[in-house]
Design a protein around this motif. Structure first.
Motif, PDB file in Angstrom:
ATOM      1  N   TYR A   1      -9.632   9.567   3.200  1.00 15.03           N
ATOM      2  CA  TYR A   1      -9.207  10.211   4.291  1.00 15.03           C
ATOM      3  C   TYR A   1     -10.024  11.108   4.971  1.00 15.03           C
ATOM      4  CZ  TYR A   1      -4.502   8.414   3.547  1.00 15.03           C
ATOM      5  OH  TYR A   1      -3.197   7.731   3.356  1.00 15.03           O
ATOM      6  N   ASN A   2     -10.250  11.198   6.295  1.00 14.19           N
ATOM      7  CA  ASN A   2     -10.829  12.492   6.982  1.00 14.19           C
ATOM      8  C   ASN A   2      -9.961  13.501   6.473  1.00 14.19           C
ATOM      9  OD1 ASN A   2     -12.782  10.777   8.139  1.00 14.19           O
ATOM     10  ND2 ASN A   2     -11.123  10.418   9.868  1.00 14.19           N
ATOM     11  N   ALA A   3     -10.856  14.743   6.231  1.00 14.96           N
ATOM     12  CA  ALA A   3     -10.227  15.812   5.676  1.00 14.96           C
ATOM     13  C   ALA A   3     -10.599  16.901   6.388  1.00 14.96           C
ATOM     14  CB  ALA A   3     -10.345  15.835   4.224  1.00 14.96           C
ATOM     15  N   ARG A   4      -9.756  17.892   6.611  1.00 13.53           N
ATOM     16  CA  ARG A   4     -10.092  19.502   7.431  1.00 13.53           C
ATOM     17  C   ARG A   4      -9.651  20.439   6.142  1.00 13.53           C
ATOM     18  NH1 ARG A   4      -9.366  20.932  13.355  1.00 13.53           N
ATOM     19  NH2 ARG A   4     -11.178  19.776  13.235  1.00 13.53           N
ATOM     20  N   ALA A   5     -10.513  21.549   6.198  1.00 16.71           N
ATOM     21  CA  ALA A   5      -9.957  22.612   5.138  1.00 16.71           C
ATOM     22  C   ALA A   5     -10.261  24.025   6.034  1.00 16.71           C
ATOM     23  CB  ALA A   5     -11.082  22.663   4.125  1.00 16.71           C
ATOM     24  N   ASP A   6      -9.431  25.143   5.511  1.00 18.63           N
ATOM     25  CA  ASP A   6      -9.618  26.298   6.142  1.00 18.63           C
ATOM     26  C   ASP A   6     -11.094  26.764   6.114  1.00 18.63           C
ATOM     27  OD1 ASP A   6      -7.136  26.150   6.897  1.00 18.63           O
ATOM     28  OD2 ASP A   6      -6.360  27.261   5.181  1.00 18.63           O
ATOM     29  N   ALA A   7     -11.797  26.540   4.813  1.00 16.00           N
ATOM     30  CA  ALA A   7     -13.158  27.109   4.734  1.00 16.00           C
ATOM     31  C   ALA A   7     -13.965  25.951   4.477  1.00 16.00           C
ATOM     32  CB  ALA A   7     -13.213  27.873   3.419  1.00 16.00           C
ATOM     33  N   PRO A   8     -15.440  25.913   4.449  1.00 17.47           N
ATOM     34  CA  PRO A   8     -16.268  24.940   4.186  1.00 17.47           C
ATOM     35  C   PRO A   8     -16.120  24.605   2.710  1.00 17.47           C
ATOM     36  CG  PRO A   8     -17.480  26.854   5.441  1.00 17.47           C
ATOM     37  CD  PRO A   8     -16.169  27.161   4.830  1.00 17.47           C
TER      38      PRO A   8
ATOM     39  N   LEU B   1      -2.374  15.273   8.667  1.00 17.44           N
ATOM     40  CA  LEU B   1      -2.584  15.483  10.207  1.00 17.44           C
ATOM     41  C   LEU B   1      -2.419  14.375  10.968  1.00 17.44           C
ATOM     42  CD1 LEU B   1      -5.816  17.773   9.532  1.00 17.44           C
ATOM     43  CD2 LEU B   1      -3.604  18.692   9.772  1.00 17.44           C
ATOM     44  N   SER B   2      -2.778  13.387  10.543  1.00 19.40           N
ATOM     45  CA  SER B   2      -2.619  12.011  11.403  1.00 19.40           C
ATOM     46  C   SER B   2      -2.615  10.803  10.207  1.00 19.40           C
ATOM     47  CB  SER B   2      -3.871  11.912  12.479  1.00 19.40           C
ATOM     48  OG  SER B   2      -4.963  11.499  11.661  1.00 19.40           O
ATOM     49  N   PRO B   3      -2.531   9.606  10.601  1.00 21.17           N
ATOM     50  CA  PRO B   3      -2.529   8.680   9.636  1.00 21.17           C
ATOM     51  C   PRO B   3      -3.797   8.589   8.869  1.00 21.17           C
ATOM     52  CG  PRO B   3      -1.416   7.835  11.728  1.00 21.17           C
ATOM     53  CD  PRO B   3      -1.923   9.386  12.011  1.00 21.17           C
ATOM     54  N   THR B   4      -4.734   9.140   9.619  1.00 25.10           N
ATOM     55  CA  THR B   4      -5.896   9.010   8.853  1.00 25.10           C
ATOM     56  C   THR B   4      -6.756  10.143   8.572  1.00 25.10           C
ATOM     57  OG1 THR B   4      -7.092   9.087  11.023  1.00 25.10           O
ATOM     58  CG2 THR B   4      -6.675   6.781  10.161  1.00 25.10           C
ATOM     59  N   ALA B   5      -6.059  11.445   8.705  1.00 21.90           N
ATOM     60  CA  ALA B   5      -6.657  12.519   8.328  1.00 21.90           C
ATOM     61  C   ALA B   5      -5.453  13.566   7.597  1.00 21.90           C
ATOM     62  CB  ALA B   5      -7.002  13.398   9.756  1.00 21.90           C
ATOM     63  N   VAL B   6      -6.174  14.120   6.573  1.00 21.81           N
ATOM     64  CA  VAL B   6      -5.277  15.266   5.906  1.00 21.81           C
ATOM     65  C   VAL B   6      -5.948  16.607   5.887  1.00 21.81           C
ATOM     66  CG1 VAL B   6      -4.536  13.528   4.152  1.00 21.81           C
ATOM     67  CG2 VAL B   6      -6.527  14.859   3.760  1.00 21.81           C
ATOM     68  N   SER B   7      -5.081  17.532   5.547  1.00 21.65           N
ATOM     69  CA  SER B   7      -5.528  18.914   5.214  1.00 21.65           C
ATOM     70  C   SER B   7      -5.570  19.277   3.864  1.00 21.65           C
ATOM     71  CB  SER B   7      -4.526  19.964   6.027  1.00 21.65           C
ATOM     72  OG  SER B   7      -5.019  21.178   5.816  1.00 21.65           O
ATOM     73  N   VAL B   8      -6.617  19.775   3.416  1.00 22.33           N
ATOM     74  CA  VAL B   8      -6.885  20.002   2.106  1.00 22.33           C
ATOM     75  C   VAL B   8      -7.335  21.416   1.551  1.00 22.33           C
ATOM     76  CG1 VAL B   8      -7.779  17.729   1.658  1.00 22.33           C
ATOM     77  CG2 VAL B   8      -9.295  19.486   1.961  1.00 22.33           C
ATOM     78  N   ALA B   9      -7.327  22.095   0.418  1.00 17.06           N
ATOM     79  CA  ALA B   9      -7.348  23.141  -0.085  1.00 17.06           C
ATOM     80  C   ALA B   9      -8.101  23.079  -1.539  1.00 17.06           C
ATOM     81  CB  ALA B   9      -6.107  23.931  -0.245  1.00 17.06           C
ATOM     82  N   PRO B  10      -9.088  23.813  -1.785  1.00 16.39           N
ATOM     83  CA  PRO B  10      -9.588  23.668  -2.962  1.00 16.39           C
ATOM     84  C   PRO B  10      -8.742  23.867  -4.351  1.00 16.39           C
ATOM     85  CG  PRO B  10     -11.156  24.927  -1.446  1.00 16.39           C
ATOM     86  CD  PRO B  10      -9.688  24.884  -0.730  1.00 16.39           C
ATOM     87  N   VAL B  11      -8.871  23.335  -5.095  1.00 23.06           N
ATOM     88  CA  VAL B  11      -8.052  23.604  -6.422  1.00 23.06           C
ATOM     89  C   VAL B  11      -8.499  24.798  -7.003  1.00 23.06           C
ATOM     90  CG1 VAL B  11      -7.472  22.684  -8.432  1.00 23.06           C
ATOM     91  CG2 VAL B  11      -7.686  20.904  -6.712  1.00 23.06           C
ATOM     92  N   TRP B  12      -7.690  25.498  -7.622  1.00 16.25           N
ATOM     93  CA  TRP B  12      -8.063  26.863  -8.214  1.00 16.25           C
ATOM     94  C   TRP B  12      -8.555  26.555  -9.536  1.00 16.25           C
ATOM     95  CZ3 TRP B  12      -3.977  31.205  -7.081  1.00 16.25           C
ATOM     96  CH2 TRP B  12      -4.054  31.428  -5.725  1.00 16.25           C
ATOM     97  N   GLY B  13      -9.443  27.076  -9.759  1.00 17.84           N
ATOM     98  CA  GLY B  13     -10.209  27.147 -11.347  1.00 17.84           C
ATOM     99  C   GLY B  13      -9.469  28.218 -11.982  1.00 17.84           C
TER     100      GLY B  13
ATOM    101  N   LEU C   1       0.944  -1.237  -0.008  1.00 17.51           N
ATOM    102  CA  LEU C   1       0.029  -0.122   0.077  1.00 17.51           C
ATOM    103  C   LEU C   1       0.919   1.283  -0.049  1.00 17.51           C
ATOM    104  CD1 LEU C   1      -2.662  -0.848   2.724  1.00 17.51           C
ATOM    105  CD2 LEU C   1      -3.136  -0.743   0.111  1.00 17.51           C
ATOM    106  N   PRO C   2       0.326   2.373  -0.705  1.00 21.45           N
ATOM    107  CA  PRO C   2       1.185   3.423  -0.600  1.00 21.45           C
ATOM    108  C   PRO C   2       1.265   4.084   0.877  1.00 21.45           C
ATOM    109  CG  PRO C   2      -1.025   3.919  -1.764  1.00 21.45           C
ATOM    110  CD  PRO C   2      -0.707   2.570  -1.064  1.00 21.45           C
ATOM    111  N   ALA C   3       2.396   4.686   1.046  1.00 18.59           N
ATOM    112  CA  ALA C   3       2.402   5.316   2.562  1.00 18.59           C
ATOM    113  C   ALA C   3       1.744   6.570   2.671  1.00 18.59           C
ATOM    114  CB  ALA C   3       4.186   5.702   2.612  1.00 18.59           C
ATOM    115  N   ALA C   4       1.649   6.939   3.739  1.00 22.68           N
ATOM    116  CA  ALA C   4       0.658   8.224   4.125  1.00 22.68           C
ATOM    117  C   ALA C   4       1.302   9.411   3.296  1.00 22.68           C
ATOM    118  CB  ALA C   4       0.541   8.367   5.531  1.00 22.68           C
TER     119      ALA C   4
END
Length: 172
Positions: free
Chosen positions: A132-139, A152-164, A96-99
């Protein structure tokens, strides 16, 4: 010609058995040259030798010509079987890929990410679909393309929207 056909069929049987059950000589002939003398290689060589010589004889070649033609065909097919054996044995792994492999990847939001909580994202890494569970700066709403910025942890990441595409104001 019948003798060569029987030799070719015996080679096919050996090749088929080695493909279904694995290498019959598992390690016995490794001292000679590694994978060069595996049962798949020997089966391919014997089958091509028999059928090659039978084809040469059916084309009207005498026995003293048919045998070298069969040997050449056997060497070619034996080399090909050795090459395929090395290719298959040296193939990729099922690891499996690493975190850390998800950092920098694009992902899809599959449950809404609230401003003060976690949602869920789907990331594809090396043919594996990871969630992954994900957290973002805005909804962020379902279906939005996001970019994984950090773990953020082995099961959680921080994400940001992709710019259009940036909309530029009209020129004055």
């Amino acid at each position: 010609m019948t003798t060569f056909l029987v030799i070719g069929l015996a080679g096919l049987v050996l090749l088929g058995i080695s493909l279904v059950l694995g290498d019959l000589f598992d390690g016995v002939l490794d001292a000679l040259a590694g994978d060069v003398f595996s049962s798949a290689v020997i089966g391919g060589f014997v089958a091509a030798l028999g059928f090659g010589a039978a084809i040469a004889q059916s084309a009207g070649a005498p026995l003293l010509v048919a045998i070298p033609v069969g040997v050449v065909a056997g060497v070619v097919f034996g080399w090909f079987a050795a090459w395929l054996t090395r290719l298959v044995r040296g193939g990729g792994s099922d690891d499996l890929p690493a975190a850390e492999d998800v950092i920098g990847r694009d992902a899809d939001v599959i449950t809404d990410i609230p401003a003060d909580g976690f949602g869920v994202v789907r990331v594809q890494v090396g043919g594996h679909v990871l969630r992954y569970n994900a957290r973002a700066d805005a909804p962020v709403t379902v279906g939005t393309a996001v970019h994984v910025t950090r773990m953020l942890s082995p099961t959680a990441v921080s994400v940001a929207p992709v710019w259009g595409d940036l909309e530029l104001p009209p020129a004055p």
